[in-house]
Design an enzyme around this catalytic site. Structure first.
Site, mmCIF file in Angstrom:
data_model
loop_
_atom_site.group_PDB
_atom_site.id
_atom_site.type_symbol
_atom_site.label_atom_id
_atom_site.label_comp_id
_atom_site.label_asym_id
_atom_site.label_seq_id
_atom_site.Cartn_x
_atom_site.Cartn_y
_atom_site.Cartn_z
ATOM 1 N N GLU A 41 0.817 -1.120 -0.046
ATOM 2 C CA GLU A 41 0.058 0.006 0.002
ATOM 3 C C GLU A 41 0.801 1.150 -0.082
ATOM 4 O OE1 GLU A 41 -0.804 -2.661 1.567
ATOM 5 O OE2 GLU A 41 -2.743 -3.148 0.984
ATOM 6 N N HIS B 71 -10.246 -5.996 9.327
ATOM 7 C CA HIS B 71 -10.830 -5.577 8.189
ATOM 8 C C HIS B 71 -11.964 -4.712 8.188
ATOM 9 C CE1 HIS B 71 -7.683 -8.742 6.593
ATOM 10 N NE2 HIS B 71 -8.314 -8.377 5.402
#
Lengths: 326, 325
Positions: free
Chosen positions: B57, B126
């Site tokens: 990321e 998540h």
């Protein structure tokens, strides 16, 4: 040096001398309180800055925070840099960036970036864009030995190699990340080992401006021929501490003497005189000119105004958008 | 129109109109996007402009910034806001600050799309709402799309902006069928008055908009009042004008968010209302937010950690009783 024109050697010498005079003046102005914050000096490492920028004269450049001499060698006016160091509105970043943030997109110069290894993904993305735009010049990024331990470094060499990006990674290995010897936190001190499975990688003498120039020229040819990224490790040394707040006591006098005997400026001069390709008169006049330019830069910075307080809210966001689709 | 289709259409049209628009992220290309938002784009625009990246990321955002510097207009997709923490340095120290610390010389036209919020039993790593982190950063614009209309027009506006934009989506909304309203002029920074009312303003955004709308009829009936519901849409900048106009009319305000209560986004909204509109208030503001816990896997615990329509009803009714509403 034999294969280089005397004009080139003269240019190397002048820019390195100008860089050193600039930084000696900056150090002095810091002591006087005219410059504050972090001031990372390049003294001792000028061959890396000047040799690389002279060779890499077209594409995009992403630098770290030790970038005064890189900016000068790239063509930024010393007085605009000095004014930035003084925090003046006439500075290259209007007094909002300081020593670590000299940006000039008109010179394709993006940096310095003060997050260690933080600019490597940016250079990688830029190289991707240049590749798909069909441009050959590619991207050059420079960083210190400490950056090679960061995740951003590994992510970047991986992506650059996977996508064969036109990107030169140039590490200045001066052996110390602030006060931590690279060998204490890395399995080896020869850092090109970290990249050699990904791309051509070599180690050069970073105290020799001609060698730096040649290595970057070779790397440039490599990326221009779409052969993917290229890695250069330049062994070098900074004579000063990491920044002005560092007294550098972690290094021995002996070690310092060894590197000072390899001084990039003095040795270039000595060798050029020995070969008879540059005259003593040139060196004398270059020294004098460098001093004058730096003197003018300091005067310009000192006489420049501070930013107006309304600048506080300027440049946080774009006021007017260009290149926007309706 | 499905929410994800609205996003897809926005990207598709922007890519078609301007070849400098590119999309990058994990699985955005050949796979078609983790939530099918980029479906079909790879076939249409090819690998150069629909870029499959490593699961890295920091680099997805960092590379996008470099592309923006080189004149592209990148859309970076991060699979969930949780993973954006790996790119936090790039978002905060680079994207948000380059313009300022270069004295206006650098322009970073970058959109970072990412879904957040609690989905179904994805557990703590998540299931997060980090809008409060990004909304606190000068130099970033933060938009939150709760519906197909805003997803389409808001995302198009975000891509067209020259500043870095955090474009927040919600995982549960992607497959939702929603009404799409054609707009002539669209201001992405304007909050939407979803439902008009006279006695109480409920402020919300993203998926909570729907939980609030589900709760409102019961509350109105129980308390005998009429409720105004505002979807904030833009979290930075915040449309205080629309909020103030509503609160001045209703004199009562409730903030409903999925974010954790401590330091959550609503804390900022309520602080600003208290600061600017204190004397117009007839009751202390109420905050209904997520609990201060990581999100559990177990469905019962998961639901207990965030507002639900039932909780919104009971909390507002209890608050109303306490303050004579």
């Amino acid at each position: 040096m034999n294969s280089l024109s005397s004009t080139k050697v003269e240019k190397f010498y002048y820019l390195m001398r100008l860089g050193r005079e600039f930084e000696l003046a900056a150090k002095e102005e810091y002591m006087k309180g005219n410059i504050a914050g972090f001031l990372h000096l390049d003294i001792g490492q000028e061959a890396c800055s000047v040799g690389s920028m002279q060779a890499f004269d077209k594409g995009d450049v992403f630098t770290h925070y030790r970038e005064h001499v890189l900016a000068i060698a790239r063509g930024m006016e010393p007085k605009l840099i000095m004014a930035e160091l003084f925090g003046k509105v006439t500075g290259v970043s209007r007094g909002k960036g300081g020593s670590m943030h000299l940006f000039d997109p008109s010179l394709n110069f993006y940096g310095g970036d003060a997050i260690v290894a933080g600019h490597l993904p940016l250079a990688t993305g830029c190289a991707y864009a240049r590749k798909i735009q069909g441009e050959k010049a590619g991207v050059f990024t420079i960083f210190g030995d400490g950056a090679t331990n960061a995740g951003a470094f590994f992510e970047s060499i991986n992506i650059a190699a996977a996508w064969k990006l036109p990107l030169i990674f140039f590490v200045e290995n001066n052996y110390y990340a602030i006060g931590t010897r690279i060998g204490w936190v890395s399995p080896f001190e020869e850092l090109y080992n970290k990249a050699k499975n990904f791309m051509p990688a070599k180690r050069i003498d970073g105290m020799n401006v001609c060698e730096v120039y040649k290595a970057v020229m070779e790397a440039k040819e490599h990326i221009e021929n779409s052969l993917g990224p290229y890695f250069i490790e330049a062994e070098t040394y900074r004579y000063e501490g990491h920044s002005m707040s560092d007294n550098g006591k972690y290094r021995s006098e002996e070690e310092m003497d060894i590197f000072k005997s390899r001084d990039p400026i003095e040795n270039l001069k000595k060798e050029a005189l020995r070969l008879g390709i540059v005259s003593q008169e040139y060196f004398d006049s270059a020294d004098q000119k460098a001093q004058e330019v730096v003197q003018e830069a300091v005067e310009f910075a000192a006489a420049s105004p501070e930013p107006n307080l309304k600048e506080l809210y300027e440049d946080v966001y774009c006021k007017e958008c260009t290149n926007v689709i309706p | 129109m499905l929410y994800r289709e609205a996003l897809n259409r926005a990207i598709d049209e922007m890519m078609e109109a301007d070849e400098s628009v590119v999309i990058l992220g994990e699985d955005v290309g050949r796979y078609g996007g983790s939530y099918r938002v980029s479906e079909g784009l790879f076939a249409k625009y090819g690998a150069k402009r629909v870029i499959d990246t490593p699961i890295a990321e920091l680099s997805i955002v960092g590379n996008a910034i470099g592309m923006a510097i080189a004149g592209l207009r990148p859309i970076a997709e991060i699979m969930t806001v949780n993973f954006s923490l790996l790119a936090m340095d790039q978002i905060v120290n680079h994207a948000a600050k380059f313009r300022y610390m270069s004295g206006g010389k650098m322009t970073i036209p970058l959109t970072i799309r990412m879904p957040g919020g609690v989905s179904r039993q994805l557990a703590a790593q998540h299931s997060e709402s980090y809008e409060t982190l990004y909304s606190a950063i000068p130099g970033l614009i933060v938009l939150a799309a709760s519906n197909a209309t805003y997803a389409y027009y808001g995302l198009k506006a975000a891509i067209a902006m020259n500043d870095p934009v955090i474009f927040l989506e919600h995982e549960l909304l992607y497959p939702q069928e929603m009404e799409f309203k054609e707009q002539k002029a669209f201001d992405p920074f304007k909050a939407e008055v979803v439902k008009e009312g006279k006695d109480l303003t409920i402020l919300t955004y993203l998926k909570m908009r729907y939980d609030v709308l589900e709760a409102v009829p019961t509350i109105e009936k129980e308390l005998g009042i009429s409720i105004e519901v505002i979807d904030l849409n833009s979290l930075r900048p915040l449309d205080m004008q629309t909020i103030a106009a509503s609160v001045q009319k209703t004199k009562r305000v409730v903030m409903v968010e999925e974010d954790h209560k401590t330091g959550g986004y609503g804390a900022e909204v309520i602080a600003r209302i208290t600061e600017e509109l204190f004397y117009t208030l007839d009751a202390p503001p109420l905050r209904i937010a997520g609990e201060d816990v990581p999100i559990a896997y177990n469905r019962k615990l998961e639901l207990a950690s965030i507002p639900t329509p039932e909780k919104i009803v009971s909390r507002i009714i209890a608050w109303g009783a306490k303050h004579g509403i």
